[in-house]
Design an enzyme around this catalytic site. Structure first.
Site, short mmCIF file in Angstrom:
data_model
loop_
_atom_site.label_atom_id
_atom_site.label_comp_id
_atom_site.label_asym_id
_atom_site.label_seq_id
_atom_site.Cartn_x
_atom_site.Cartn_y
_atom_site.Cartn_z
N CYS A 1 -5.71 1.99 -4.29
CA CYS A 1 -5.23 2.63 -3.08
C CYS A 1 -6.19 3.75 -2.72
O CYS A 1 -6.21 4.79 -3.38
CB CYS A 1 -3.84 3.20 -3.39
SG CYS A 1 -2.85 3.42 -1.94
N CYS B 1 0.81 -1.21 0.00
CA CYS B 1 0.00 0.00 0.00
C CYS B 1 0.85 1.27 0.00
O CYS B 1 0.99 1.95 1.02
CB CYS B 1 -0.98 0.05 1.16
SG CYS B 1 -2.27 1.26 0.81
P1 FAD Z 1 -0.61 -10.84 4.13
O1 FAD Z 1 -2.05 -10.49 4.15
O2 FAD Z 1 0.35 -9.97 4.84
O3 FAD Z 1 -0.51 -12.34 4.67
C1 FAD Z 1 0.67 -13.08 4.72
C2 FAD Z 1 0.46 -14.28 5.63
O4 FAD Z 1 1.56 -15.18 5.50
C3 FAD Z 1 0.38 -13.90 7.10
O5 FAD Z 1 -0.78 -14.47 7.69
C4 FAD Z 1 1.66 -14.45 7.69
O6 FAD Z 1 1.51 -14.88 9.04
C5 FAD Z 1 1.95 -15.63 6.77
N1 FAD Z 1 3.38 -16.00 6.74
C6 FAD Z 1 4.44 -15.18 6.84
N2 FAD Z 1 5.59 -15.90 6.81
C7 FAD Z 1 5.23 -17.19 6.66
C8 FAD Z 1 5.98 -18.40 6.56
N3 FAD Z 1 7.31 -18.42 6.63
N4 FAD Z 1 5.30 -19.56 6.42
C9 FAD Z 1 3.93 -19.58 6.36
N5 FAD Z 1 3.18 -18.44 6.45
C10 FAD Z 1 3.83 -17.27 6.60
N6 FAD Z 1 -4.40 -2.88 0.65
C11 FAD Z 1 -5.48 -2.39 0.00
O7 FAD Z 1 -5.99 -3.04 -0.90
N7 FAD Z 1 -6.03 -1.17 0.34
C12 FAD Z 1 -5.54 -0.43 1.36
O8 FAD Z 1 -6.06 0.64 1.65
C13 FAD Z 1 -4.41 -0.93 2.08
N8 FAD Z 1 -3.89 -0.22 3.12
C14 FAD Z 1 -2.87 -0.76 3.86
C15 FAD Z 1 -2.41 -0.06 4.96
C16 FAD Z 1 -1.42 -0.58 5.76
C17 FAD Z 1 -0.93 0.20 6.95
C18 FAD Z 1 -0.86 -1.86 5.46
C19 FAD Z 1 0.21 -2.47 6.34
C20 FAD Z 1 -1.30 -2.56 4.34
C21 FAD Z 1 -2.30 -2.03 3.53
N9 FAD Z 1 -2.78 -2.70 2.39
C22 FAD Z 1 -3.85 -2.18 1.69
C23 FAD Z 1 -2.04 -3.86 1.85
C24 FAD Z 1 -2.66 -5.22 2.11
O9 FAD Z 1 -2.92 -5.39 3.48
C25 FAD Z 1 -1.71 -6.30 1.60
O10 FAD Z 1 -1.34 -6.01 0.27
C26 FAD Z 1 -2.35 -7.67 1.65
O11 FAD Z 1 -2.62 -8.03 2.99
C27 FAD Z 1 -1.44 -8.72 0.99
O12 FAD Z 1 -1.92 -10.00 1.17
P2 FAD Z 1 -0.91 -11.23 1.31
O13 FAD Z 1 -1.77 -12.42 1.53
O14 FAD Z 1 0.07 -11.22 0.20
O15 FAD Z 1 -0.06 -10.92 2.63
#
Ligand code: FAD
Length: 413
Positions: free
Chosen positions: A341, A161
């Site tokens: 965003c 983000c």
């Molecule tokens: P995540 O949701 O981070 O999940 C990753 C998972 O993998 C976690 O549960 C973690 O525990 C697990 N994991 C980590 N390491 C390992 C390992 N070694 N083995 C097994 N599991 C593991 N997005 C939007 O669309 N709009 C917004 O307005 C927005 N605002 C944001 C504001 C902030 C402050 C933040 C921090 C993020 C924001 N985002 C926003 C971004 C969004 O939250 C992420 O892009 C999204 O969560 C990505 O999904 P993901 O599944 O790739 O990662």
């Protein structure tokens, strides 16, 4: 050895959505998720936690209530990827064998790259919306601020983000303006890069917010160290010729966005690209070297905005293409790089930035997306969280990408 037909690494936005969609499309396909955490967070809500609009508990839920029925959960972290053997190794030494692998462990917040940051966070006005542990302290800092210097930092891209470092800055400035401060506020945005936002189309409304609040922009300022007790931040600064120098800034409040990299086990794996992210075809999201491996979400080495909005459109593509791979059919689903965003320029106002690969502007609604809107605030605070919990994580596909593309031409610059 344990065995999984489809193994999903990570139970975040991407992992749960993919698992739920797989179960919906093919209920008899065995799916296993490896996820070490007890809880799942709606991270887009953390901007609003830091601004006092949401409580932290509204953004966090027990993992077991979200994992789709029928999915096997291995509550452990992956430590090593061994794609030549179709194996992953866990931190407890166990090995899990798979036929098909979906890699989505998100990214790593590299707090340690800023010296002193871990120790400084959570006191002396040093806050961050980037983790569940620190987002509430941001709101405390905003309330306690009586004026003086407020720094907001943004590291080198890519980060998740990309708008979040400045969203909280505008909300803070708006909050202080409305509340009235004892002393004047001197707000500075210190960015490692040299532009306010990666998609130039959205820079004018953001520059407008910067000007309205009287914020000073400091480009090419990279936060290197923090000393909490003396409330001092140290930046390396590049000049026009690229010469580096160090500057020291005192602050009364500092909101930090930490540097962000791929998780260690990903960076050190044969599946990573030169920058450490999982190397996938940007359109099919299939690994370029291993046909039984897919990746999406923040860890994917694609150039889209790393957002939950991107995950929403990536997940159906991964699921369709994965099922085609299993069925021995050609891959026919494509991802166009959509990300979104919602830029909170004030309480009650959002510029809804939506775009695909190459920064092509693709608004969902037929309205000028540069205008801060109350309707987009309603979307951000009410509709999107509802869609996330009740629809996306439950695997209801609502691929609106084609509709977004309809309005795209009107807004090319
Ligand atoms: P995540 O949701 O981070 O999940 C990753 C998972 O993998 C976690 O549960 C973690 O525990 C697990 N994991 C980590 N390491 C390992 C390992 N070694 N083995 C097994 N599991 C593991 N997005 C939007 O669309 N709009 C917004 O307005 C927005 N605002 C944001 C504001 C902030 C402050 C933040 C921090 C993020 C924001 N985002 C926003 C971004 C969004 O939250 C992420 O892009 C999204 O969560 C990505 O999904 P993901 O599944 O790739 O990662």
């Amino acid at each position: 050895d344990e065995r999984a037909s489809v193994l999903v690494i990570g139970g975040g936005a991407a992992g749960i959505t993919v698992a739920a969609e797989l179960r919906r499309h093919r209920p008899d396909l065995p799916v296993t998720i490896i996820e070490p955490s007890d809880t799942h967070s709606y991270q887009p809500g953390w901007t609003l936690v830091g601004a006092g609009v949401f409580t932290l508990s509204e953004t966090v839920r027990p993992m077991e209530t979200l994992l789709p029925g029928g999915v096997t959960w291995i509550k452990e972290a992956v430590s090593t990827l061994l794609p030549d053997e179709n194996l992953v190794e866990l931190t407890d030494g166990r090995r899990v064998r798979y036929r098909h692998l979906v890699i989505c462990p998100g990214l790593k917040l590299d707090w340690d790259r800023v010296a002193g940051l871990r120790e400084a966070l959570g006191s002396n006005g040093v806050c961050s919306n980037y983790s569940a542990e620190t987002a509430e302290y941001t709101w405390q800092c905003l309330q306690e601020f009586v004026g003086g210097k407020a720094l907001f930092t943004q590291p080198a891209m890519p980060i998740k983000c990309a708008g979040a470092p400045q969203k909280i800055m505008y909300l803070a400035a708006d909050h202080w303006r409305k509340r009235g401060l004892e002393q004047p506020a001197d707000v500075e945005f210190c960015l490692a890069g040299d532009t306010l936002f990666g998609v130039p189309f959205f820079v004018p409304p953001l520059q407008q917010a910067v000007d309205d609040y009287g914020i000073t922009l400091r480009y090419k300022h990279n936060l290197k160290a923090v000393h909490g007790a003396s409330r001092t931040a140290f930046f390396t600064v590049a000049d026009e010729e690229g010469r580096m120098s160090e500057v020291e800034r005192r602050f009364d409040l500092m909101h930090v966005t930490p540097p962000q990299i791929a998780p260690d086990f990903v960076r050190s794996s044969p599946l990573a690209n030169a920058a450490g992210w999982i190397e996938v075809d940007p359109s099919t999201l299939q690994h370029t070297g291993y046909a039984n491996v897919f990746s999406l979400g923040d860890v994917a080495g694609t150039t889209n905005a790393k957002t939950a909005a991107a995950v929403r459109l990536q997940a159906p593509v991964v699921v369709r293409n994965l099922l085609s791979t299993i069925d021995g059919k050609p891959l026919d689903a494509t991802y166009d790089g959509y990300g979104s965003c919602p830029l909170t320029t004030a309480y009650g106002k959002v510029v809804l930035a939506e775009f695909t690969y190459g920064g092509k502007v693709t608004p969902t609604f037929p309205l000028d997306p540069r205008k801060p809107r109350r309707s987009a605030w309603f979307l951000k605070t009410k509709i999107l969280p509802f869609m996330y919990w009740k629809m996306m994580l439950r695997g209801s596909e609502f691929d609106v990408a084609h509709r977004e593309r309809e309005f795209a031409q009107d807004y090319q610059t």
